[in-house]
Design a protein around this motif. Structure first.
Motif, PDB file in Angstrom:
ATOM      1  N   VAL A   1       0.868  -1.181   0.000  1.00  0.00           N
ATOM      2  CA  VAL A   1       0.000   0.000   0.000  1.00  0.00           C
ATOM      3  C   VAL A   1       0.904   1.230   0.000  1.00  0.00           C
ATOM      4  O   VAL A   1       1.520   1.565   1.001  1.00  0.00           O
ATOM      5  CB  VAL A   1      -0.973   0.010   1.196  1.00  0.00           C
ATOM      6  N   VAL A   2       1.007   1.869  -1.167  1.00  0.00           N
ATOM      7  CA  VAL A   2       1.914   3.006  -1.329  1.00  0.00           C
ATOM      8  C   VAL A   2       1.181   4.343  -1.306  1.00  0.00           C
ATOM      9  O   VAL A   2       1.807   5.394  -1.199  1.00  0.00           O
ATOM     10  CB  VAL A   2       2.736   2.888  -2.637  1.00  0.00           C
ATOM     11  N   SER A   3      -0.122   4.299  -1.424  1.00  0.00           N
ATOM     12  CA  SER A   3      -0.915   5.517  -1.413  1.00  0.00           C
ATOM     13  C   SER A   3      -2.221   5.220  -0.693  1.00  0.00           C
ATOM     14  O   SER A   3      -2.791   4.136  -0.854  1.00  0.00           O
ATOM     15  CB  SER A   3      -1.209   5.968  -2.848  1.00  0.00           C
ATOM     16  N   GLY A   4      -2.669   6.166   0.107  1.00  0.00           N
ATOM     17  CA  GLY A   4      -3.908   5.932   0.835  1.00  0.00           C
ATOM     18  C   GLY A   4      -4.617   7.218   1.192  1.00  0.00           C
ATOM     19  O   GLY A   4      -3.994   8.277   1.327  1.00  0.00           O
ATOM     20  N   HIS A   5      -5.913   7.083   1.298  1.00  0.00           N
ATOM     21  CA  HIS A   5      -6.773   8.202   1.685  1.00  0.00           C
ATOM     22  C   HIS A   5      -7.829   7.647   2.619  1.00  0.00           C
ATOM     23  O   HIS A   5      -8.338   6.549   2.398  1.00  0.00           O
ATOM     24  CB  HIS A   5      -7.457   8.824   0.469  1.00  0.00           C
ATOM     25  N   CYS A   6      -8.147   8.396   3.640  1.00  0.00           N
ATOM     26  CA  CYS A   6      -9.204   7.971   4.552  1.00  0.00           C
ATOM     27  C   CYS A   6      -9.988   9.201   4.983  1.00  0.00           C
ATOM     28  O   CYS A   6      -9.394  10.164   5.464  1.00  0.00           O
ATOM     29  CB  CYS A   6      -8.633   7.246   5.767  1.00  0.00           C
ATOM     30  N   TRP A   7     -11.273   9.153   4.770  1.00  0.00           N
ATOM     31  CA  TRP A   7     -12.155  10.233   5.179  1.00  0.00           C
ATOM     32  C   TRP A   7     -13.053   9.713   6.283  1.00  0.00           C
ATOM     33  O   TRP A   7     -13.653   8.639   6.148  1.00  0.00           O
ATOM     34  CB  TRP A   7     -13.021  10.709   4.008  1.00  0.00           C
ATOM     35  N   LYS A   8     -13.139  10.453   7.374  1.00  0.00           N
ATOM     36  CA  LYS A   8     -14.047  10.115   8.479  1.00  0.00           C
ATOM     37  C   LYS A   8     -15.173  11.140   8.443  1.00  0.00           C
ATOM     38  O   LYS A   8     -14.925  12.341   8.492  1.00  0.00           O
ATOM     39  CB  LYS A   8     -13.353  10.207   9.833  1.00  0.00           C
ATOM     40  N   MET A   9     -16.396  10.648   8.358  1.00  0.00           N
ATOM     41  CA  MET A   9     -17.512  11.576   8.272  1.00  0.00           C
ATOM     42  C   MET A   9     -18.755  11.003   8.933  1.00  0.00           C
ATOM     43  O   MET A   9     -18.807   9.810   9.235  1.00  0.00           O
ATOM     44  CB  MET A   9     -17.784  11.932   6.815  1.00  0.00           C
ATOM     45  N   TYR A  10     -19.705  11.880   9.158  1.00  0.00           N
ATOM     46  CA  TYR A  10     -20.983  11.460   9.722  1.00  0.00           C
ATOM     47  C   TYR A  10     -21.970  11.212   8.595  1.00  0.00           C
ATOM     48  O   TYR A  10     -21.928  11.860   7.552  1.00  0.00           O
ATOM     49  CB  TYR A  10     -21.534  12.533  10.664  1.00  0.00           C
ATOM     50  N   ALA A  11     -22.869  10.262   8.829  1.00  0.00           N
ATOM     51  CA  ALA A  11     -23.893   9.928   7.842  1.00  0.00           C
ATOM     52  C   ALA A  11     -25.062   9.260   8.565  1.00  0.00           C
ATOM     53  O   ALA A  11     -24.950   8.888   9.735  1.00  0.00           O
ATOM     54  CB  ALA A  11     -23.317   8.981   6.792  1.00  0.00           C
ATOM     55  N   ASP A  12     -26.152   9.112   7.853  1.00  0.00           N
ATOM     56  CA  ASP A  12     -27.325   8.467   8.441  1.00  0.00           C
ATOM     57  C   ASP A  12     -27.095   6.978   8.683  1.00  0.00           C
ATOM     58  O   ASP A  12     -27.606   6.409   9.637  1.00  0.00           O
ATOM     59  CB  ASP A  12     -28.556   8.684   7.553  1.00  0.00           C
ATOM     60  N   GLU A  13     -26.332   6.349   7.803  1.00  0.00           N
ATOM     61  CA  GLU A  13     -26.040   4.920   7.925  1.00  0.00           C
ATOM     62  C   GLU A  13     -24.542   4.714   8.124  1.00  0.00           C
ATOM     63  O   GLU A  13     -23.767   4.954   7.193  1.00  0.00           O
ATOM     64  CB  GLU A  13     -26.499   4.162   6.671  1.00  0.00           C
ATOM     65  N   PRO A  14     -24.102   4.276   9.305  1.00  0.00           N
ATOM     66  CA  PRO A  14     -22.661   4.048   9.498  1.00  0.00           C
ATOM     67  C   PRO A  14     -22.177   2.874   8.651  1.00  0.00           C
ATOM     68  O   PRO A  14     -22.850   1.842   8.575  1.00  0.00           O
ATOM     69  CB  PRO A  14     -22.534   3.751  10.986  1.00  0.00           C
ATOM     70  N   SER A  15     -21.054   3.078   7.991  1.00  0.00           N
ATOM     71  CA  SER A  15     -20.459   2.018   7.168  1.00  0.00           C
ATOM     72  C   SER A  15     -19.153   2.516   6.585  1.00  0.00           C
ATOM     73  O   SER A  15     -19.063   3.665   6.175  1.00  0.00           O
ATOM     74  CB  SER A  15     -21.393   1.632   6.021  1.00  0.00           C
ATOM     75  N   PRO A  16     -18.153   1.660   6.524  1.00  0.00           N
ATOM     76  CA  PRO A  16     -16.955   2.024   5.772  1.00  0.00           C
ATOM     77  C   PRO A  16     -17.054   1.487   4.345  1.00  0.00           C
ATOM     78  O   PRO A  16     -17.540   0.375   4.124  1.00  0.00           O
ATOM     79  CB  PRO A  16     -15.837   1.322   6.530  1.00  0.00           C
ATOM     80  N   THR A  17     -16.628   2.299   3.395  1.00  0.00           N
ATOM     81  CA  THR A  17     -16.508   1.852   2.006  1.00  0.00           C
ATOM     82  C   THR A  17     -15.032   1.804   1.698  1.00  0.00           C
ATOM     83  O   THR A  17     -14.300   2.764   1.948  1.00  0.00           O
ATOM     84  CB  THR A  17     -17.238   2.806   1.048  1.00  0.00           C
ATOM     85  N   VAL A  18     -14.589   0.670   1.183  1.00  0.00           N
ATOM     86  CA  VAL A  18     -13.168   0.438   0.883  1.00  0.00           C
ATOM     87  C   VAL A  18     -13.001   0.309  -0.617  1.00  0.00           C
ATOM     88  O   VAL A  18     -13.767  -0.387  -1.279  1.00  0.00           O
ATOM     89  CB  VAL A  18     -12.689  -0.866   1.582  1.00  0.00           C
TER      90      VAL A  18
END
Length: 136
Positions: free
Chosen positions: A112-129
């Motif tokens: 893994v040489v590049s990565g981005h992670c956004w933490k945010m609020y939403a109506d339905e909690p879930s991580p999208t990868v």
């Protein structure tokens, strides 16, 4: 670039945590171990029989968390309100995903040489990868 691998896991993202210690024995906390298994399952389904990526990898994560119950509808509409600036740390979310997908999405998380992670609020909690191999 290879065809992306993308999946969404319902529920709240679990961050990496230090291993627990019981006497001289180190162990992975049950919640973390269980969540890693869920990540593997969803990734395996999204890969649909594809082999692990061999070269450099880009990992993107959008970790959605439930709105704080104390927040009014008005506060939720504020422009900066969507961003989760409290724990867990972004890097700990990425670390658990990187470790969980070793030998499945990639041979080793060092790829893994590049990565981005956004933490945010939403109506339905879930991580999208989203995982992309950076070589053709």
């Amino acid at each position: 670039m290879s065809e992306p691998i993308e999946f969404t896991v319902p529920g709240t993202a679990v961050p990496w945590a230090r291993a627990g210690v019981h006497g001289k024995v180190h162990f992975t906390p049950a919640k973390q171990r269980s969540y890693a298994g869920v990540l593997k399952l969803y990734c395996q389904r999204a890969m649909a029989g594809r082999a692990a990526i061999e070269g450099p990898v880009e990992l993107s994560v959008v970790a959605k968390y439930a709105w704080p119950k104390s927040w009014s509808a008005k506060r939720r509409r504020e422009p900066a309100a969507q961003w989760k600036t409290s724990r867990p740390d972004r890097s700990n979310i990425e670390k658990l995903i990187e470790d969980a997908l070793n030998k499945l999405a990639w041979r080793d998380d060092a790829q893994v040489v590049s990565g981005h992670c956004w933490k945010m609020y939403a109506d339905e909690p879930s991580p999208t990868v989203r995982i992309v191999g950076l070589t053709a």
